[in-house]
Design a protein around this motif. Structure first.
Motif, PDB file in Angstrom:
ATOM      1  N   ASN A 133      44.470  30.366  27.153  1.00 49.59           N
ATOM      2  CA  ASN A 133      43.127  31.136  27.244  1.00 49.59           C
ATOM      3  C   ASN A 133      42.981  31.378  28.894  1.00 49.59           C
ATOM      4  OD1 ASN A 133      43.652  30.664  24.365  1.00 49.59           O
ATOM      5  ND2 ASN A 133      41.773  28.801  24.576  1.00 49.59           N
ATOM      6  N   ASP A 134      42.837  30.667  29.406  1.00 46.54           N
ATOM      7  CA  ASP A 134      42.775  31.302  31.143  1.00 46.54           C
ATOM      8  C   ASP A 134      43.395  32.370  31.376  1.00 46.54           C
ATOM      9  OD1 ASP A 134      41.022  28.983  30.989  1.00 46.54           O
ATOM     10  OD2 ASP A 134      42.206  28.153  32.619  1.00 46.54           O
ATOM     11  N   SER A 135      44.184  32.650  30.629  1.00 46.01           N
ATOM     12  CA  SER A 135      44.904  34.146  30.098  1.00 46.01           C
ATOM     13  C   SER A 135      43.984  35.268  30.522  1.00 46.01           C
ATOM     14  CB  SER A 135      45.999  34.430  29.712  1.00 46.01           C
ATOM     15  OG  SER A 135      46.116  34.349  28.481  1.00 46.01           O
ATOM     16  N   ALA A 136      42.546  34.991  29.724  1.00 48.62           N
ATOM     17  CA  ALA A 136      41.610  36.181  29.554  1.00 48.62           C
ATOM     18  C   ALA A 136      40.810  36.701  31.311  1.00 48.62           C
ATOM     19  CB  ALA A 136      40.317  35.405  28.212  1.00 48.62           C
ATOM     20  N   LEU A 137      41.024  35.235  32.177  1.00 46.58           N
ATOM     21  CA  LEU A 137      39.994  35.567  33.247  1.00 46.58           C
ATOM     22  C   LEU A 137      40.609  36.628  34.549  1.00 46.58           C
ATOM     23  CD1 LEU A 137      38.784  32.256  33.200  1.00 46.58           C
ATOM     24  CD2 LEU A 137      37.381  34.268  32.750  1.00 46.58           C
ATOM     25  N   ALA A 138      42.803  36.636  33.537  1.00 46.14           N
ATOM     26  CA  ALA A 138      43.093  37.589  35.746  1.00 46.14           C
ATOM     27  C   ALA A 138      42.636  38.110  34.884  1.00 46.14           C
ATOM     28  CB  ALA A 138      44.323  37.561  34.225  1.00 46.14           C
ATOM     29  N   ILE A 139      42.657  38.685  36.602  1.00 48.90           N
ATOM     30  CA  ILE A 139      42.216  40.691  37.602  1.00 48.90           C
ATOM     31  C   ILE A 139      43.672  40.626  37.461  1.00 48.90           C
ATOM     32  CG2 ILE A 139      40.943  41.302  39.526  1.00 48.90           C
ATOM     33  CD1 ILE A 139      39.165  39.234  37.413  1.00 48.90           C
ATOM     34  N   ASP A 140      43.193  42.194  36.980  1.00 50.68           N
ATOM     35  CA  ASP A 140      44.341  42.968  37.140  1.00 50.68           C
ATOM     36  C   ASP A 140      44.430  43.685  38.842  1.00 50.68           C
ATOM     37  OD1 ASP A 140      44.206  46.534  37.510  1.00 50.68           O
ATOM     38  OD2 ASP A 140      42.720  45.688  35.929  1.00 50.68           O
ATOM     39  N   PRO A 141      45.655  44.179  39.202  1.00 50.55           N
ATOM     40  CA  PRO A 141      45.741  44.176  40.499  1.00 50.55           C
ATOM     41  C   PRO A 141      44.955  45.774  40.510  1.00 50.55           C
ATOM     42  CG  PRO A 141      47.897  43.881  39.831  1.00 50.55           C
ATOM     43  CD  PRO A 141      47.234  43.843  38.973  1.00 50.55           C
ATOM     44  N   TYR A 142      45.025  46.536  39.936  1.00 47.55           N
ATOM     45  CA  TYR A 142      44.987  48.095  39.831  1.00 47.55           C
ATOM     46  C   TYR A 142      43.229  48.298  39.764  1.00 47.55           C
ATOM     47  CZ  TYR A 142      49.731  47.775  38.775  1.00 47.55           C
ATOM     48  OH  TYR A 142      51.288  47.024  38.780  1.00 47.55           O
ATOM     49  N   THR A 198      39.135  42.514  34.517  1.00 47.75           N
ATOM     50  CA  THR A 198      40.182  41.689  32.943  1.00 47.75           C
ATOM     51  C   THR A 198      40.947  42.137  31.909  1.00 47.75           C
ATOM     52  OG1 THR A 198      37.916  41.370  31.464  1.00 47.75           O
ATOM     53  CG2 THR A 198      38.588  39.563  34.072  1.00 47.75           C
ATOM     54  N   PRO A 199      41.455  41.412  31.144  1.00 48.22           N
ATOM     55  CA  PRO A 199      41.596  41.979  29.917  1.00 48.22           C
ATOM     56  C   PRO A 199      40.535  42.499  28.920  1.00 48.22           C
ATOM     57  CG  PRO A 199      43.209  40.082  30.131  1.00 48.22           C
ATOM     58  CD  PRO A 199      41.830  40.426  31.478  1.00 48.22           C
ATOM     59  N   LEU A 200      39.620  42.233  29.194  1.00 50.59           N
ATOM     60  CA  LEU A 200      38.305  41.942  28.258  1.00 50.59           C
ATOM     61  C   LEU A 200      37.984  43.263  28.508  1.00 50.59           C
ATOM     62  CD1 LEU A 200      36.188  41.411  25.963  1.00 50.59           C
ATOM     63  CD2 LEU A 200      34.932  40.429  27.572  1.00 50.59           C
ATOM     64  N   HIS A 201      37.800  44.192  29.535  1.00 47.91           N
ATOM     65  CA  HIS A 201      37.190  44.599  30.061  1.00 47.91           C
ATOM     66  C   HIS A 201      37.893  45.816  29.695  1.00 47.91           C
ATOM     67  CE1 HIS A 201      35.295  42.601  34.213  1.00 47.91           C
ATOM     68  NE2 HIS A 201      34.084  43.293  33.231  1.00 47.91           N
ATOM     69  N   ILE A 202      39.475  45.700  30.216  1.00 50.90           N
ATOM     70  CA  ILE A 202      40.193  46.626  28.738  1.00 50.90           C
ATOM     71  C   ILE A 202      40.340  46.891  28.033  1.00 50.90           C
ATOM     72  CG2 ILE A 202      42.378  47.261  29.119  1.00 50.90           C
ATOM     73  CD1 ILE A 202      42.329  47.955  32.125  1.00 50.90           C
ATOM     74  N   LEU A 228      39.117  37.088  21.640  1.00 47.07           N
ATOM     75  CA  LEU A 228      39.508  37.648  22.951  1.00 47.07           C
ATOM     76  C   LEU A 228      38.434  36.826  23.298  1.00 47.07           C
ATOM     77  CD1 LEU A 228      41.107  38.138  25.848  1.00 47.07           C
ATOM     78  CD2 LEU A 228      40.096  40.544  25.837  1.00 47.07           C
ATOM     79  N   LEU A 229      37.056  37.328  23.630  1.00 48.66           N
ATOM     80  CA  LEU A 229      35.895  36.079  23.229  1.00 48.66           C
ATOM     81  C   LEU A 229      35.756  34.587  22.771  1.00 48.66           C
ATOM     82  CD1 LEU A 229      33.200  38.721  22.688  1.00 48.66           C
ATOM     83  CD2 LEU A 229      34.120  37.449  25.231  1.00 48.66           C
ATOM     84  N   LYS A 230      36.427  34.568  21.976  1.00 50.70           N
ATOM     85  CA  LYS A 230      36.592  32.968  21.569  1.00 50.70           C
ATOM     86  C   LYS A 230      37.615  32.565  22.301  1.00 50.70           C
ATOM     87  CE  LYS A 230      34.787  34.079  16.340  1.00 50.70           C
ATOM     88  NZ  LYS A 230      35.360  34.154  15.507  1.00 50.70           N
ATOM     89  N   ALA A 231      38.401  32.749  22.748  1.00 49.86           N
ATOM     90  CA  ALA A 231      39.391  32.234  23.720  1.00 49.86           C
ATOM     91  C   ALA A 231      38.645  31.558  24.830  1.00 49.86           C
ATOM     92  CB  ALA A 231      40.547  32.791  23.751  1.00 49.86           C
TER      93      ALA A 231
END
Length: 92
Positions: free
Chosen positions: A44-53, A57-61, A76-79
């Protein structure tokens, strides 16, 4: 030119390869099952990853993807609800 169009299309397809979860959220055919499967496999922490470009976060995208079903965002929010408070590189 045709070559220029081909190169642009190739870049569009591969520009998010270094951020696979973000790439999935960017996909016009993303499904809730794909989001759930990714979170199950990578945590579930992968939901907080910041993309390099884009510094997102995945939620933004996923939230900006007009083809993403609403339940993909909810999954994604529940995770990881902390994803809702994460800022992008423009502090938004």
């Amino acid at each position: 030119t045709d070559e220029s169009n081909r190169r642009v299309n190739e870049w569009l397809i591969h520009h998010m390869d270094a951020a696979p979860f973000h790439k999935l959220c960017y996909d016009s055919s993303v499904t809730t099952k794909q989001i759930s499967d990714y979170l199950h496999e990578h945590g579930n922490d992968s939901a907080l990853a910041i993309d390099p470009y884009h510094g997102m976060t995945p939620l933004h995208i996923l939230s900006m993807n007009p083809h993403a079903p609403a339940d993909t965002i909810l999954t994604l929010l529940k995770a990881n609800i902390n994803a809702a408070n994460a800022e992008d590189n423009q502090q938004k």
